[in-house]
Each structure stands twice: as structure tokens, then as C-alpha cells.
Motif scaffolding. Structure first.
Motif: not given
Length: 394
Positions: A187-201
Motif C-alpha cells: 500500500n504505497p503512500s503515493d501510487s506514482s512512487s518509484k525507487a530502487t534501493l539496496l538494503v542490508p540483508a
């Protein structure tokens, strides 16, 4: 500097649970001794416990009877171990005359506090980006984090790659020997949100493991909003009264989609529990992490291992198999990890060649038919575990 007395009484179970959660993120060999500390802030709202090693921060609120408000900084793992060992009675903690006293019933501990002035300020949570069901979060993270690398000299492989595109999220992780990919909706806060992230596993896996299985309240994920998603280099997770942040990894995740085969020369469907048991048994005669061979043919799969001085083991299981018979070998640890991540009663293997990676997916409602060339397309699935084979002997 003027010293203030701090005093409060707190239920043992609540205190123990909160301390254990904060302490589990603290480093055992910190660059600075102060980072071993848990900050305990007592005020009219109860207690706020927090920890921060400059990479991961944790903060949790619990109720308590506060007689004299103030802050105490103590060695986190030590206090967590002490409180965890105490009987289930209310615990009183008091800071006075440069001594922290912990007491309940006939038990009493006197500890040296740490210097609060040297403690780093916790980062603030970025703006909320969306929410996710806690059970879905836990399942998805556990499915992909198992495939992440553990070699800190290759930081791009120690993270979980996260792609956000509106309500769709894709997670991926690899250590070069296996690749796990999971898709889901949130459930995004903004339906147009786009991002690419790298999070410590490791941090994500710890967060997933520490969830209360009885909690049904959505988890809030915070990496910013609009054009600022990910710009702070920080990811925040809020679950009930627990908040945590972690630094994002500044590295480029490998392009993984070209690695996923679109077609297969053979498909096999096997019940997971009997297969896991058979792998454990035949592995008993294999050297540490030596290969497990799997010979697939119509109606059965035969597992074999060993052949050294110790001996050899084989076991045959029922298997629904279509395509050209083949023999392929895997690292048993990686194979068991993949089977454990599937999350269904049966697993479907997709093969191309014994020397090429195979896929493991949850069994779909219906397996695809072969095309004119005899190839099977990859079934539609939310989870894929791609596993490199081991070279067959000879």
C-alpha cells in the motif's frame, strides 16, 4: 555537572522483550565502546529504549511507573541478559550516585552507567513511503534474504535489492551461487512512487524475525516520498511501538533478470518435506557441503551422495516429471535453503541443461504445456529461487 536521580518500575516481560530487541542489533565488537549501550529514557509516557551503532538504530516504547524521570545509558547485552534471567516480577531500576541499581524480589545488581554525553544522536525516520501486511513482509524477506552474500568485501551482494513501482514491489538477492526473487503488492503512500534501493540483508532478516507473530497491524516503511525516495540513504521500519532505521548500501546490484530462464527442457514436481528428509539422510555420507546428485526420470527422482571412503547413499522419491531425463548436482545447503523458502507443499523444478542453473518455484495450480520445440515456459509465479548446479564428477 549536576547529577539527577532516575527511578522507575517496569513489568519484567515487557522490559526483557524490549531490551532483547534493542540489544540484538548492537555490535559485539564496536568501533567505539559507547555503541554497546542501550539508552533508557524515562518520562511521563513510560520508557523509550534505543540503540545505535551508526548503521542501524532501534527504538521501542513500553509502559512503566516512572517515579523520577531522566535518562540512563547502560551496557545493552549485559542488562538484557540480567533482566532475562530474573523471575517474572516487577523490576525497579534506579540511577543514583554514579550507580545503576536493578532490583526485584531478593535479586539486586549494581552496574556502572555509561557516559550519556558521548552517545550519538539517533537518526530521524524518513517520510512514510507505504505500508505492508506484517506476515507478507516476514515471508517475503525470509524468502530472499537467505540468498544474500555474507562477504562484506562485496557489499553489492550483501543487500536485498528493492524495486518500488507504485503498488508493486520486487525483492532480489544473490551470492553468485543462487538468486532469489520475490514480487508482491503493498500500500504505497503515493501510487506514482518509484525507487530502487539496496538494503542490508542481515538487518532486514533480523527485522522480519523479530516480528510478533500475533501482530496484525501493518508495518510502515519509510524511505522518503516523491522525488526524495531513498535520497537520505536511510530506510525506516515502524512496527507497533518499535522503530528501526538502517543505512542503505551505496553499491550497484547486478542485473538479475537476464539470468532467469524463460523456457525449460524439463519440469519436475516433488513434495518438499520428503525431499528435505531425503537430502538430510543421503548427506550423512557426503563430505561437508559435497554435492547431492539428483537423477530425474518419469515418475521418480533418485538422490545420491558419497562414494568416498565413508560410503555412498541413494534414495528414490516419487516425482511428477515431464521432459528429457537428466542428472544434475547441487550444493545440499543451498538446495535445502531454497526448498525451505518455497512456502508450499510441493516444489516445481525447471531445468535446461545439467550445467545450467535450475529454478525452484512453488507449485502452480496448473503446469504449462510444452511448445512445438518441446520446451516449457516458466510458470507464472511470485517467487523464484535460481540455483547454480555443481559440476558432475567425471
Amino acid at each position: 555537572m549536576e547529577q539527577h536521580t532516575v527511578s522507575f518500575t517496569v513489568p519484567k516481560d515487557d522490559f526483557s522483550s524490549a531490551l532483547a530487541w534493542v540489544a540484538r542489533s548492537l555490535p559485539s565488537k564496536p568501533t567505539q565502546p559507547i555503541l554497546r549501550g542501550v539508552m533508557i529514557e524515562a518520562d511521563d509516557d513510560g520508557l523509550h529504549l534505543s540503540g545505535f551503532d551508526r548503521e542501524v538504530s532501534t527504538r521501542v516504547h513500553i509502559n512503566a511507573e516512572v517515579d523520577e524521570p531522566g535518562s540512563i545509558l547502560v551496557a545493552g547485552k549485559l542488562v538484557s541478559d540480567i533482566v532475562g534471567s530474573l523471575p517474572n516480577k516487577p523490576i525497579t531500576m534506579r540511577y543514583e550516585d554514579s550507580t545503576v541499581t536493578l532490583s526485584t524480589g531478593s535479586s539486586r545488581f549494581e552496574l556502572r552507567p555509561m557516559t550519556i554525553e558521548d552517545y550519538p544522536v539517533l537518526p530521524k525516520l524518513p517520510e512514510n513511503t507505504g505500508t505492508i501486511d506484517p506476515h507478507l513482509f516476514s515471508q517475503a524477506i525470509s524468502q530472499v534474504a537467505v540468498a544474500a552474500g555474507r562477504d562484506d568485501t562485496l557489499p553489492m551482494l550483501t543487500g536485498v535489492h528493492v524495486e518500488i513501482d507504485g503498488s508493486n514491489v520486487v525483492l532480489a538477492a544473490t551470492d553468485r551461487f543462487r538468486l532469489a526473487v520475490r514480487q508482491f503488492s503493498w500500500n504505497p503512500s503515493d501510487s506514482s512512487s518509484k525507487a530502487t534501493l539496496l538494503v542490508p540483508a542481515r538487518t532486514l532478516a533480523d527485522a522480519a524475525r523479530s516480528l510478533d507473530p500475533h501482530n496484525n497491524q501493518d508495518i510502515a516503511i519509510s524511505v522518503g516520498s516523491g522525488e526524495n525516495i531513498g535520497k537520505e540513504g536511510l530506510l525506516g521500519i515502524e512496527m507497533n511501538e518499535r522503530h528501526m532505521t538502517t543505512r542503505l548500501l551505496d553499491a550497484e546490484f547486478p542485473k538479475f533478470r537476464p539470468l532467469l530462464p524463460q523456457n525449460h527442457t524439463a519440469l519436475a514436481s516433488v513434495e518438499i518435506d520428503p525431499l528435505q528428509d531425503a537430502i538430510r539422510r543421503v548427506s550423512l555420507v557426503a563430505d561437508r557441503n559435497a554435492q547431492i546428485q539428483m537423477e530425474f526420470s518419469e515418475g521418480s527422482v533418485t538422490l545420491s551422495a558419497g562414494g568416498s571412503e565413508v560410503g555412498k547413499a541413494t534414495e528414490q522419491l516419487q516425482c511428477a516429471f515431464t521432459g528429457e531425463p537428466l542428472t544434475i548436482a547441487f550444493n545440499p545447503g543451498y538446495l535445502k535453503d531454497g526448498l525451505a523458502a518455497i512456502g508450499s507443499q510441493r516444489v516445481v523444478f525447471g531445468f535446461t541443461m545439467p550445467s545450467r542453473p535450475a529454478i525452484l518455484i512453488p507449485e502452480p495450480a496448473e503446469l504449462p504445456e510444452a511448445d512445438a520445440e518441446g520446451n516449457f515456459p516458466t510458470p507464472s509465479t511470485e517467487f523464484i529461487y535460481l540455483l547454480m548446479p555443481v559440476r558432475l564428477p567425471g
